[in-house]
Write an enzyme that holds these catalytic residues in place. Structure first.
Site, PDB file in Angstrom:
ATOM      1  N   LYS A 153      -0.999  -1.039  -4.258  1.00  0.00           N
ATOM      2  CA  LYS A 153      -2.205  -0.227  -4.082  1.00  0.00           C
ATOM      3  C   LYS A 153      -1.771   1.218  -3.890  1.00  0.00           C
ATOM      4  O   LYS A 153      -0.992   1.519  -2.978  1.00  0.00           O
ATOM      5  CB  LYS A 153      -3.015  -0.715  -2.874  1.00  0.00           C
TER       6      LYS A 153
ATOM      7  N   TYR B  13       0.845  -1.197   0.000  1.00  0.00           N
ATOM      8  CA  TYR B  13       0.000   0.000   0.000  1.00  0.00           C
ATOM      9  C   TYR B  13       0.880   1.246   0.000  1.00  0.00           C
ATOM     10  O   TYR B  13       1.575   1.533   0.979  1.00  0.00           O
ATOM     11  CB  TYR B  13      -0.896  -0.028   1.231  1.00  0.00           C
TER      12      TYR B  13
END
Length: 320
Positions: A175, A150
Site C-alpha cells: 500500500k 504500508y
C-alpha cells in the site's frame, strides 16, 4: 457471536481483493461519552459500510486510530468487525509499532478472526532497507495471515526491497502512501520482472480518489477511501466512475467535492482522521471524538464540512 459460527469465505485474501467490487472501507473507531471504545456503535458503523457496498473492511488502521488503542481494545474491535461483516467481505487489521508489538498485534488479529494484516510503518525510527525487510518478514512469519505492507513516512522502500517483500511467504501486497509515481512505476516493473505479476498494489494516499486516475495508469486499481466512512454514496459513485471510465462524473465529483474536501482536510493537523470522524457524526452515528494527541476540527471547519457533504450529495442528483 461465536467466531466459530461465522460464515467466512475460503478464498485467499488476495483473490478476494484482486477485483474490487467497491471501495475499501477504513472505519473510524467509536468511543462512548466516557472515552471507552463503544463496540455497539463500531459494529453498526462497520455493518452499514458493508451494506453500503464496501469490498473489504480495514479495521483499526490509520483512520481507526490504531496508535491510540490498547492491545485489548484493538483485539475487541477487530473481533467486532469480524462479527459485523459476517464473512461477507474480508477484514484486514493493522499491525504496527516496533517489531515485537507488531508481532503481538498480528497474533491478536489472527485470534480475533481477521483475514489479513496491514503492516503499518514502524514507530518513529528511520531504518535502512535491510532492517525494514527483516521487520516485515518477522511480522509475516508470526501468523498464517497474509500481509499488506504500508509504505509511507519512515517506511520507504527501493524497488529491490519490494522485490524482497514480494518474494517473502505471506506478504501479498504494498500500500503506497508516499505518492512518488516514478518510484511506483519502477517498483511495479521490478516486481513484475523478478517475482511475477500476482503482487497487489494499493493507493494509500489521503483522499486517494484525487490521485486514483494516475495510479490506475500504473495498473493500481485498489485504493483506500476515508470518504466512504461518512458519504458512501459519493465514494461509490466515484469508484464506479473510475472503473467504467466515466470521466465527466469523475471530474464533477473531484471538482465539486473531493478537491474542496482535501483543501479543508489540509487546514488542520490530524484532520485526515478527525474531520472524517466529524463527518460520520454528521450522518447520524455518534462515534465520539478522536483521542489525544489528535484534536477535533475547529467549529468553522465542521460547518464547511457540512456544506461540502450537502454539495457532494447534490452532485449525485445531476445524473438522475
Amino acid at each position: 457471536m461465536d467466531l466459530g459460527e461465522l460464515v467466512t469465505s475460503a478464498a485467499p485474501l488476495a483473490a478476494r481483493l484482486e477485483v474490487p467490487s467497491g471501495p475499501l472501507f477504513f472505519p473510524v473507531t467509536a468511543y462512548g461519552p466516557d472515552g471507552a471504545v463503544d463496540l455497539d456503535a463500531y459494529r453498526l458503523h462497520v455493518r452499514r459500510g458493508v451494506e453500503a457496498g464496501a469490498a473489504a473492511v480495514f479495521a483499526c488502521c490509520g483512520t481507526g486510530e490504531f496508535h491510540a488503542l490498547t492491545p485489548e481494545e484493538f483485539a475487541s474491535c477487530v473481533r467486532a468487525a469480524v462479527e459485523a461483516t459476517g464473512g461477507r467481505v474480508p477484514v484486514v487489521a493493522a499491525a504496527g509499532h516496533g517489531t515485537a508489538l507488531a508481532v503481538r498485534s498480528a497474533r491478536l488479529a489472527e485470534d480475533a478472526g481477521a483475514d489479513g494484516l496491514l503492516a503499518m510503518p514502524p514507530y518513529l525510527v528511520r531504518a535502512g532497507q535491510e532492517g525494514l525487510l527483516r521487520h516485515y518478514r518477522e511480522i509475516a512469519a508470526a501468523t498464517s495471515l497474509p500481509v499488506i505492507v504500508y509504505q509511507r513516512d519512515n517506511a520507504l522502500f527501493t524497488p529491490e526491497t519490494v522485490v524482497g517483500l514480494a518474494r517473502t511467504d505471506g506478504i501479498i501486497g504494498l500500500k503506497d502512501g508516499h505518492g512518488d509515481l516514478d518510484l511506483m512505476q519502477r517498483t511495479v516493473s521490478a516486481v513484475r520482472a523478478a517475482a511475477g505479476g500476482d503482487f497487489l498494489y494499493f493507493n494509500g494516499l489521503p483522499t486517494a480518489e484525487l490521485t486514483q486516475s494516475a495510479y490506475r495508469a500504473l495498473g493500481v486499481t485498489l485504493y483506500s477511501s476515508a470518504v466512504f466512512c461518512f458519504v458512501p454514496e459519493i465514494a461509490l459513485a466515484c469508484h464506479t466512475a473510475l472503473r467504467t471510465g466515466d470521466g465527466a462524473t469523475l471530474d464533477r465529483l473531484i471538482d465539486g467535492f473531493y478537491r474542496p474536501f482535501a483543501d479543508l482536510r489540509d487546514q488542520g493537523p490530524g484532520y485526515a482522521v478527525s474531520l472524517v470522524k466529524a463527518g460520520v457524526r454528521m450522518r447520524g452515528l455518534d462515534v465520539g471524538e478522536v483521542r489525544p494527541p489528535l484534536q477535533e476540527p475547529a467549529g468553522d471547519h465542521v460547518k464547511q464540512l457540512a456544506h461540502l457533504i450537502e454539495r457532494g450529495l447534490a452532485l449525485l442528483q445531476e445524473d438522475k
